[in-house]
Design an enzyme around this catalytic site. Structure first.
Site, PDB file in Angstrom:
ATOM      1  N   LYS A 106       3.027 -15.303   2.562  1.00 28.94           N
ATOM      2  CA  LYS A 106       3.036 -16.036   1.060  1.00 28.94           C
ATOM      3  C   LYS A 106       4.494 -16.516   0.956  1.00 28.94           C
ATOM      4  CE  LYS A 106       0.641 -17.476  -2.230  1.00 28.94           C
ATOM      5  NZ  LYS A 106      -0.303 -18.940  -2.251  1.00 28.94           N
ATOM      6  N   ASP A 115      -3.365 -18.004   1.575  1.00 29.83           N
ATOM      7  CA  ASP A 115      -4.413 -18.837   1.067  1.00 29.83           C
ATOM      8  C   ASP A 115      -5.148 -19.647   1.882  1.00 29.83           C
ATOM      9  OD1 ASP A 115      -1.984 -19.943   0.407  1.00 29.83           O
ATOM     10  OD2 ASP A 115      -2.335 -20.678  -1.407  1.00 29.83           O
ATOM     11  N   ASP A 134      -5.658  -6.851   5.674  1.00 29.14           N
ATOM     12  CA  ASP A 134      -6.724  -5.905   5.160  1.00 29.14           C
ATOM     13  C   ASP A 134      -7.927  -7.054   4.828  1.00 29.14           C
ATOM     14  OD1 ASP A 134      -8.287  -3.930   4.240  1.00 29.14           O
ATOM     15  OD2 ASP A 134      -7.252  -3.378   2.723  1.00 29.14           O
ATOM     16  N   ASP A 157     -11.488  -8.425   7.108  1.00 27.46           N
ATOM     17  CA  ASP A 157     -12.746  -8.234   6.825  1.00 27.46           C
ATOM     18  C   ASP A 157     -13.497  -9.662   6.738  1.00 27.46           C
ATOM     19  OD1 ASP A 157     -12.819  -5.570   6.395  1.00 27.46           O
ATOM     20  OD2 ASP A 157     -13.436  -5.626   4.400  1.00 27.46           O
ATOM     21  N   TYR A 182       0.593  -1.122   0.109  1.00 22.61           N
ATOM     22  CA  TYR A 182       0.083  -0.038  -0.048  1.00 22.61           C
ATOM     23  C   TYR A 182       0.806   1.319  -0.106  1.00 22.61           C
ATOM     24  CZ  TYR A 182      -4.016  -2.922   1.198  1.00 22.61           C
ATOM     25  OH  TYR A 182      -5.096  -3.814   0.988  1.00 22.61           O
TER      26      TYR A 182
END
Ligand code: NAD
Length: 355
Positions: A189, A221, A245, A249, A138
């Site tokens: 990851k 994942d 993020d 959620d 980001y």
């Protein structure tokens, strides 16, 4: 306690108003609270032409803790990116160095049927996601759009973490796990990304300072899958900005309504900004329909993390459980057994009474 109140946009003033009533109650009991209000996001753009004006910056730097409602709204969607309300949010986090985002996902037994998962999968759920907030893809440079060698336009971003950034968020993860059930899952990851290989090495190294905490690593994942398959296997999860993020959620839906979930964003010295995880809900703004509980629980986190007042935090949290047990519901958390919704203000009345 020097607290800056930033109601923000949309439903922000309505929900923050209920939390302020609780602070006023504590004040009347003699708790030394000083409140000041300011503007952020769209409200700040309206007043100063910028979503994070200098006055707000000064107030935020001077405060010990900030209670934020939410920012954004359709009115501001056509502004240039730098002036959009969400940029105000990114800017204040960056300015204050709020690198650790704590998001509890706790399912109140009374709301088990509000989750989209089977009650037996989520009943008793109580997990904490710690998301790094000021680094990663980001903020990484370079980023942008360019024309590649084949003459085709492409977009690109840079995933980026320095060792010191990983170390400090890992420590928040281990310290938090220590206060809970001493289990920490680091999500990355590392099978694909170099940034993640470094992440895993550094978290493992920091873990040597916390031999009492059981550390496991999981690919993002798999973590996304495990969160809906068997979420109760997790206690504390620590991860980078973009993975956090998305996973936080996802976890929020395990707990039913987005209107129930608080968050804290902390710097290295317990200074923090506390806010519900939801947005400004323009569809119900100004209608006395918003659920103030996420904001009220954010206030409880403030009492616990910035002011070391677990007693006040617990009073707030018990108050929330009590009103739910009484069967009181705002529209977003009604169910067949409790079909009648009360408004934001009435929920605030009940919470102030219960607390
Ligand atoms: P949203 O979270 O505002 O709303 C999603 C849905 O949840 C809506 O139907 C809304 O009515 C409902 N909802 C949200 N909070 C609620 C509450 N407290 N009580 C009852 N229902 C609630 O997300 P969105 O619609 O995608 O975004 C609206 C605006 O908010 C956008 O401008 C977005 O950029 C902004 N936003 C801000 C933040 C923030 O301030 N941290 C976070 C997310 C989105």
């Amino acid at each position: 306690m020097n607290i800056l109140i930033l109601p923000g946009d949309g439903i922000g003033p309505e929900i923050v108003g209920q939390a302020v009533r609780i602070l006023e109650k504590f004040q009347r009991e003699g708790v030394p609270i000083r409140m000041e209000s300011g503007v952020l996001g769209g409200a700040a753009y309206d007043q100063y032409g910028h979503p994070f004006p200098e006055r707000t910056q000064q107030q935020a730097r001077a405060a010990q803790a900030i209670l934020l409602g939410c920012v954004g709204g359709p009115k501001y969607d056509t502004l240039p990116r730098a002036l959009r309300p969400e940029q105000g949010l990114l800017a204040i986090r960056r300015d204050l160095g709020l690198f650790a985002n704590l998001r509890p996902a706790l399912l109140y037994p009374e709301l088990a049927s509000a989750s989209s998962l089977k009650p037996e999968v989520v009943a008793g759920l109580d997990l904490m996601i710690i998301r790094e907030l000021t680094g990663d893809i980001y903020f990484g440079q370079p980023r942008g759009r360019r024309v590649n060698a084949a003459g085709e336009e492409e977009g690109f971003d840079t995933m980026h973490y320095a060792v010191s950034e990983i170390e400090r968020i890992a420590r928040v993860g281990f310290e938090t796990a220590r206060k809970r059930s001493r289990r920490l899952t680091s999500v990355d990851k590392a099978n694909v990304l170099d940034t993640s290989i470094l992440w895993r090495e550094v978290v493992t190294r920091v873990g040597r300072d916390y031999p009492d905490v059981e550390l496991t690593h999981m690919y993002v994942d798999n973590a996304a899958m495990q969160l809906v398959r068997a979420p109760k296997q997790f206690d504390v999860i620590v991860t980078g900005n973009i993975f956090g993020d998305i996973l936080s959620d996802e976890a929020s839906m395990l707990a039913g309504s987005i209107g129930m979930l608080p968050s804290a964003s902390l710097d290295a010295n317990q200074k923090g900004m506390y806010e519900p995880i939801h947005g400004s809900a323009p569809d119900i703004a100004g209608q006395d329909r918003a659920n103030p509980i996420a904001t009220v629980l954010s206030l409880a986190m403030m009492m616990r993390y910035s002011f070391g007042r677990a007693d006040l935090a617990e009073r707030i949290e018990r108050g929330v459980r009590q009103v739910l047990a009484q069967g009181l519901r705002t529209a977003d958390i009604t169910d067949p057994l409790h079909p009648n919704a009360i408004g934001t203000r009435a929920m605030g009345d009940a919470l102030v009474d219960a607390i």
